[in-house]
Design an enzyme around this catalytic site. Structure first.
Site, PDB file in Angstrom:
ATOM      1  CG  ASP A   9      36.348  33.322  33.945  1.00  0.00           C
ATOM      2  OD1 ASP A   9      37.539  33.289  34.300  1.00  0.00           O
ATOM      3  OD2 ASP A   9      35.401  33.587  34.722  1.00  0.00           O
TER       4      ASP A   9
HETATM    5  P1  NAP Z   1      35.887  37.671  33.512  1.00  0.00           P
HETATM    6  O1  NAP Z   1      36.362  36.291  33.341  1.00  0.00           O
HETATM    7  O2  NAP Z   1      35.071  37.985  34.702  1.00  0.00           O
HETATM    8  O3  NAP Z   1      37.181  38.614  33.482  1.00  0.00           O
HETATM    9  C1  NAP Z   1      37.068  39.985  33.445  1.00  0.00           C
HETATM   10  C2  NAP Z   1      38.460  40.553  33.457  1.00  0.00           C
HETATM   11  O4  NAP Z   1      38.334  41.940  33.228  1.00  0.00           O
HETATM   12  C3  NAP Z   1      39.184  40.394  34.778  1.00  0.00           C
HETATM   13  O5  NAP Z   1      40.139  39.368  34.706  1.00  0.00           O
HETATM   14  C4  NAP Z   1      39.798  41.762  35.044  1.00  0.00           C
HETATM   15  O6  NAP Z   1      41.219  41.638  35.176  1.00  0.00           O
HETATM   16  C5  NAP Z   1      39.467  42.556  33.787  1.00  0.00           C
HETATM   17  N1  NAP Z   1      39.120  43.954  34.089  1.00  0.00           N
HETATM   18  C6  NAP Z   1      38.339  44.416  35.089  1.00  0.00           C
HETATM   19  N2  NAP Z   1      38.283  45.751  35.045  1.00  0.00           N
HETATM   20  C7  NAP Z   1      39.041  46.136  33.988  1.00  0.00           C
HETATM   21  C8  NAP Z   1      39.379  47.399  33.439  1.00  0.00           C
HETATM   22  N3  NAP Z   1      38.930  48.549  33.963  1.00  0.00           N
HETATM   23  N4  NAP Z   1      40.169  47.422  32.349  1.00  0.00           N
HETATM   24  C9  NAP Z   1      40.640  46.271  31.821  1.00  0.00           C
HETATM   25  N5  NAP Z   1      40.361  45.057  32.309  1.00  0.00           N
HETATM   26  C10 NAP Z   1      39.562  44.994  33.378  1.00  0.00           C
HETATM   27  O7  NAP Z   1      35.047  38.166  32.253  1.00  0.00           O
HETATM   28  P2  NAP Z   1      34.564  37.388  30.954  1.00  0.00           P
HETATM   29  O8  NAP Z   1      35.707  36.796  30.225  1.00  0.00           O
HETATM   30  O9  NAP Z   1      33.650  38.348  30.250  1.00  0.00           O
HETATM   31  O10 NAP Z   1      33.755  36.147  31.509  1.00  0.00           O
HETATM   32  C11 NAP Z   1      32.510  36.271  32.119  1.00  0.00           C
HETATM   33  C12 NAP Z   1      32.473  35.389  33.356  1.00  0.00           C
HETATM   34  O11 NAP Z   1      31.349  35.763  34.125  1.00  0.00           O
HETATM   35  C13 NAP Z   1      32.312  33.919  33.062  1.00  0.00           C
HETATM   36  O12 NAP Z   1      32.898  33.148  34.075  1.00  0.00           O
HETATM   37  C14 NAP Z   1      30.790  33.731  33.080  1.00  0.00           C
HETATM   38  O13 NAP Z   1      30.395  32.392  33.334  1.00  0.00           O
HETATM   39  C15 NAP Z   1      30.447  34.640  34.230  1.00  0.00           C
HETATM   40  N6  NAP Z   1      29.120  35.218  34.200  1.00  0.00           N
HETATM   41  C16 NAP Z   1      28.481  35.457  33.042  1.00  0.00           C
HETATM   42  C17 NAP Z   1      27.250  36.036  33.048  1.00  0.00           C
HETATM   43  C18 NAP Z   1      26.474  36.325  31.809  1.00  0.00           C
HETATM   44  O14 NAP Z   1      25.278  36.086  31.763  1.00  0.00           O
HETATM   45  N7  NAP Z   1      27.124  36.893  30.820  1.00  0.00           N
HETATM   46  C19 NAP Z   1      26.726  36.418  34.271  1.00  0.00           C
HETATM   47  C20 NAP Z   1      27.448  36.203  35.447  1.00  0.00           C
HETATM   48  C21 NAP Z   1      28.663  35.602  35.394  1.00  0.00           C
HETATM   49  P3  NAP Z   1      42.056  42.743  35.995  1.00  0.00           P
HETATM   50  O15 NAP Z   1      41.466  42.773  37.356  1.00  0.00           O
HETATM   51  O16 NAP Z   1      43.453  42.230  35.954  1.00  0.00           O
HETATM   52  O17 NAP Z   1      41.895  44.025  35.269  1.00  0.00           O
END
Ligand code: NAP
Length: 464
Positions: free
Chosen positions: A391
């Site tokens: 994201d």
């Molecule tokens: P993300 O958008 O949740 O994407 C994480 C990606 O990691 C997934 O697409 C997944 O794809 C991949 N993944 C999972 N396990 C993996 C592995 N073992 N090896 C390689 N890839 C792996 O993460 P982000 O870009 O860090 O974004 C964070 C999101 O969470 C945002 O939408 C944010 O608003 C939200 N959020 C943030 C917080 C905060 O405070 N930081 C808290 C809650 C939510 P695959 O399944 O294809 O591997």
């Protein structure tokens, strides 16, 4: 010096330790020490209260067996769960502990109300009842947040007229508060308690997964406020200072997280972003074709690059690839490549998640660069290595007004010469939407678990 003056001195030292400790938490170099300092201040305040506080009759608290028995149970429970918890499960633990804080504030109010219901001034009664309401909302809301994050509760529930229902419940709480002040009785207080517990549940139930940290932070500020009411009630300065600090820090964090996602708090509370209900048109899908690459190609691309930016995301934490990514960074640095990490404020699942994770593997702090500082540099970068992030690099946030993440500032990974994305599949991120970046002409996918993929890249680099 009399006991009371020693106690004031202790409270002053403890309050100062909270303020300085909190300040130190704002930087990775000082965070650990800051946490220790604030915890030491809290221990001092607790021990000071237990051994020096005298009641109106001039007696010390006594009951040491019960008090230290309870402290021992809490300490062992807290210690074990903090030791055992996975980094990825940290938000639910914070939520659970926050719920316990809310429960404490609520219980204090129940006990105190039962002592003084007919004798107290209106001011004291209001203080007790506000502590009860806010503490109970924080308790039940935090428990629901815990159940959702732990995936014990898998669905996001939304009543047909949810917002009207919650506003009606709020009005009922207000009405019951007035009634309990005018006609004090345990019965009224219990109804107020039940309504507040129900409000906490209804408030958190419809909120989607990605918004949970914002809600947890908000509930955290509620707990702080409830504790501050306790400080008023007992005329206890350190409880008041601690409560106000937690309340204001929680509020500030809530605002910062909302800003980082470019959303208002009302939108977080009344919207249902991240709950998996993605509207039509929310995805641009993939433009172009998906091209996959191999560890050996990635090693060559990186070895001959001048600048590499690593974008860590939630998947890095899942794969526990923080140590191997550090090894890759060191290898590249030896080859003369300038390597930095781009840190998005909401990457991962909790504030500061990536900083904590990378600090675990001793990545130098000056290599971690915040989004605002690094975003300009992507267009001058040869290779961007996106590891388990999705994201936070999704260009839909910039160019698809129908997307649920539209308006959220993102890392400009797509602007670099080559983007390599390490993830297991075409799986979505937390917002539940496709990432059009993966179909861009400059994007290569390195499919597989991040730890395994990076290990292969490191081995290839060593061979080159
Ligand atoms: P993300 O958008 O949740 O994407 C994480 C990606 O990691 C997934 O697409 C997944 O794809 C991949 N993944 C999972 N396990 C993996 C592995 N073992 N090896 C390689 N890839 C792996 O993460 P982000 O870009 O860090 O974004 C964070 C999101 O969470 C945002 O939408 C944010 O608003 C939200 N959020 C943030 C917080 C905060 O405070 N930081 C808290 C809650 C939510 P695959 O399944 O294809 O591997």
């Amino acid at each position: 010096m009399q006991n009371q003056y020693w106690l004031y001195l202790i409270y002053l030292i403890a309050s100062m330790s909270f303020i300085v400790g909190l300040k130190m938490l704002s930087g990775p170099k000082t965070a650990r020490m800051g946490n220790f300092l604030a915890a030491a201040g809290m221990t001092l305040a607790i021990l000071g209260t237990i051994f020096l506080h005298k009641n109106q009759e001039g007696h010390l608290i006594g009951n040491y067996g019960w008090i230290f028995g309870a402290i021992a149970i809490g300490t062992i429970g807290g210690w074990l769960s903090a030791k055992k918890v996975e980094m990825t499960a940290m938000p639910q633990m914070v939520s659970l502990f926050n719920g316990m804080g809310g429960a404490c504030a609520g219980l204090i109010s129940i006990v105190e109300y039962s002592h003084i219901q007919n004798e107290a001034s209106i001011g004291i009664t209001i203080t007790i009842l506000l502590g009860l309401i806010i503490g109970s909302v924080s308790f039940s809301g935090s428990i629901i947040a815990y159940l959702k994050l732990q995936e014990i509760m898998k669905k996001t529930f939304r009543l047909p007229a949810q917002n009207i229902f919650t506003i009606a419940l709020l009005l009922m709480i207000l009405g019951m508060l007035i009634m309990t002040i005018m006609l004090p009785s345990m019965f009224h207080m219990i109804i107020l308690l039940l309504l507040s517990l129900a409000y906490g549940i209804l408030f958190v139930l419809p909120i989607g997964g990605a918004d949970m940290p914002v809600v947890i932070s908000l509930l955290n500020s509620f707990t702080g406020l409830a504790a501050a009411f306790g400080g008023f009630l007992y005329d206890n300065q350190v409880m008041l200072t601690g409560g106000i600090l937690v309340g204001s820090a929680g509020t500030l964090l809530t605002i910062l997280m909302c800003n980082a996602m470019n959303r208002s708090l009302l939108n977080v509370i009344f919207g249902s972003f991240g709950g998996g209900n993605v509207a039509e048109g929310a995805d641009n899908g993939f433009v172009g074709t998906i091209k996959s690459t191999t560890p050996s190609d990635v090693a060559i691309l990186m070895k001959y690059a001048q600048n590499v930016i690593i974008v860590p995301g939630y998947g890095l934490a899942v794969a526990q690839a923080q140590h191997i990514i550090h090894e890759l960074e060191e290898l590249l640095e030896k080859e003369g490549v300038n390597v930095r990490y781009a840190i998005h404020p909401v990457a991962g699942r909790m504030p500061g998640h990536m900083n904590v994770l990378l600090a675990e593997s001793n990545v130098s702090y000056d290599k971690l660069v915040e989004m605002e500082q690094i975003n300009e540099d992507f267009s001058k970068t040869d290779v961007v290595f996106v590891v388990g992030a999705n994201d936070v690099v999704n260009p839909a946030a910039r160019n698809n007004p129908a997307s649920p993440i539209y308006g959220m500032p993102i890392l400009n990974a797509d602007k670099s010469r080559t983007v390599i994305v390490s993830k297991r599949s075409m799986g979505k991120g937390y917002a539940g939407i496709e990432n059009e970046l993966f179909g861009y002409p400059n994007c290569l996918m390195l499919f597989g678990d991040a730890k395994q993929s990076i290990t292969k890249v490191v081995n290839e680099l060593k061979e080159l």
